[in-house]
Write a protein that holds these residues in place. Sequence first.
Motif, mmCIF file in Angstrom:
data_model
loop_
_atom_site.group_PDB
_atom_site.id
_atom_site.type_symbol
_atom_site.label_atom_id
_atom_site.label_comp_id
_atom_site.label_asym_id
_atom_site.label_seq_id
_atom_site.Cartn_x
_atom_site.Cartn_y
_atom_site.Cartn_z
ATOM 1 N N THR A 80 2.441 3.734 9.399
ATOM 2 C CA THR A 80 2.601 2.720 8.350
ATOM 3 C C THR A 80 4.044 2.645 7.876
ATOM 4 N N THR A 84 6.106 -0.804 8.140
ATOM 5 C CA THR A 84 6.574 -1.424 6.896
ATOM 6 C C THR A 84 8.079 -1.619 6.906
ATOM 7 N N TRP A 112 2.290 -8.591 5.084
ATOM 8 C CA TRP A 112 1.374 -7.475 4.815
ATOM 9 C C TRP A 112 0.069 -7.652 5.600
ATOM 10 N N ILE A 115 0.680 -6.418 9.061
ATOM 11 C CA ILE A 115 0.662 -4.952 9.135
ATOM 12 C C ILE A 115 -0.773 -4.439 9.168
ATOM 13 N N CYS A 116 -1.625 -4.978 8.287
ATOM 14 C CA CYS A 116 -3.025 -4.548 8.250
ATOM 15 C C CYS A 116 -3.733 -4.874 9.560
ATOM 16 N N LEU A 119 -2.649 -2.415 12.295
ATOM 17 C CA LEU A 119 -3.277 -1.108 12.086
ATOM 18 C C LEU A 119 -4.745 -1.134 12.487
#
Length: 494
Positions: A80, A84, A112, A115-116, A119
């Motif tokens: 992360t 980020t 964001w 990014i989620c 992941l």
Amino acid sequence: MSHSEPGIKDLPAEPMQELAMPPQLSRLNDRFSELVTAAPLTGLFKSFIDPVVVVAVLYGLAWPFQVSFDSYSWLLAVLTFLLTSQVLDGVFLFVPGHERPLLGLGRFAVQWLFICTVLCLIGWATRFAAYFYPPYILTWFAVAPLALVAVHALFRPVLLASRESTQGTRSAVIVGANRPGCTLAEALINDPLHRIEFKGYFDDRELPRLPGVSADALLGTLKELPAYVRRNGIHHIYISLPMSSQPRVMQVLDALHDSTASIYFVPDLFVFDLIQARFDHVAGIPVVTICESPFIGLRGVLKRFSDVVLATVILALIWPAMLIVAAAVKLTSKGPVLFKQRRYGADGESILVYKFRSMTVMEDGDKVVQATKNDQRLTPIGGLIRKTSIDELPQFINVLQGRMSIVGPRPHANAHNEQYRALIKGYMMRHKVKPGITGWAQVNGFRGETDTLDKMQRRIEYDLDYLRNWSIWLDLKIVGKTISMMVVRDKNAY
């Protein structure tokens, strides 16, 4: 000037440098501004504060959810932190020159969400998600952006006060009102967070030979520079003379030998075609990178990681469709299902690229004829799979092999590379990276046949623009545009 004052010997003024910037150099202007005036506070948020806040929320939520912060959690935290620092902007609630604090929230929300999504894809593809309590992760996804907004909101008054305050401001002059000098001056004026007040230029040319420079901004000639610096307590002097003017630069430095001002040399990088320009050290020796791949170090790891994850997920979803297409190719025409052609890969190395065969010929020699509209060489389903880009689906296997990337300059046949490298300046620079399944040129309308030199020139310009400005955000934008083009039939595909 009195004889006791240090000065600069009379030398012929440098030839006038045209300040007008052609369109193809507009992005170089932005890149140069970033090189010489990258905002330290923005960089601090991007590289450290934002990633720390996100990881801190992940760690803090472990206590109320009674989750053990074990080795798997630390691995998630490291991943992360890296994502980020690469994806999120710096100070998204503070944009210099704008008073609207919510200006950057939309872009931040998309970043964001990206990014989620990454992941989640990683967790699904590696089964890593099974080690985490779902409500814990979902709560983190929701709370972390709120924490980031809160931190940025707290810093916003400090940044605004810093911008409006004149305390601690340093004064600066620029020697040489040429393109890099004017670019630097504009950047200093437009970004007050640097706390540098631009006073004006020193140049031996007359004002009529300096288009775009006002009379107030021209403070004098180079001979008048030392006296002005002492009299006004100038803190920074930026020397922006051409690289060919070494005698003039040495004379300026000699005349300023008793000054306490900090002196900087601004290299005229506009004489080069910059590809990922940056300052570096080799064995302790400072160097300026003029042309380099954008995928060096952590950026290369991030690019390769995203390629593997996305290619794995896509192949897992489309393999039934690929089997149907393979059967259709075999049943409708004679020949192999896959067409393998030698192309240039990263650094110009030869690679084999896979495609579903769409033609009755298998050209891979010194002469390759591009497909044209109503081409007689197309198989019964060749036109369909080319228009919809289905013929390129096997290239996701090339991505897993490490030969290609999902986004990058499209690979040309080797025969075309040898033809155009002699006709188009900078053509081979596109091979600093792996070729892609889709690219910046293709989503901007330069897909399919390039029947004129001008069309190929425009395609190369977009490819080099991609290398100069690469980011995960740009890759995501290209993938989105590619999907929309597949829904709406591309008129250039045949």
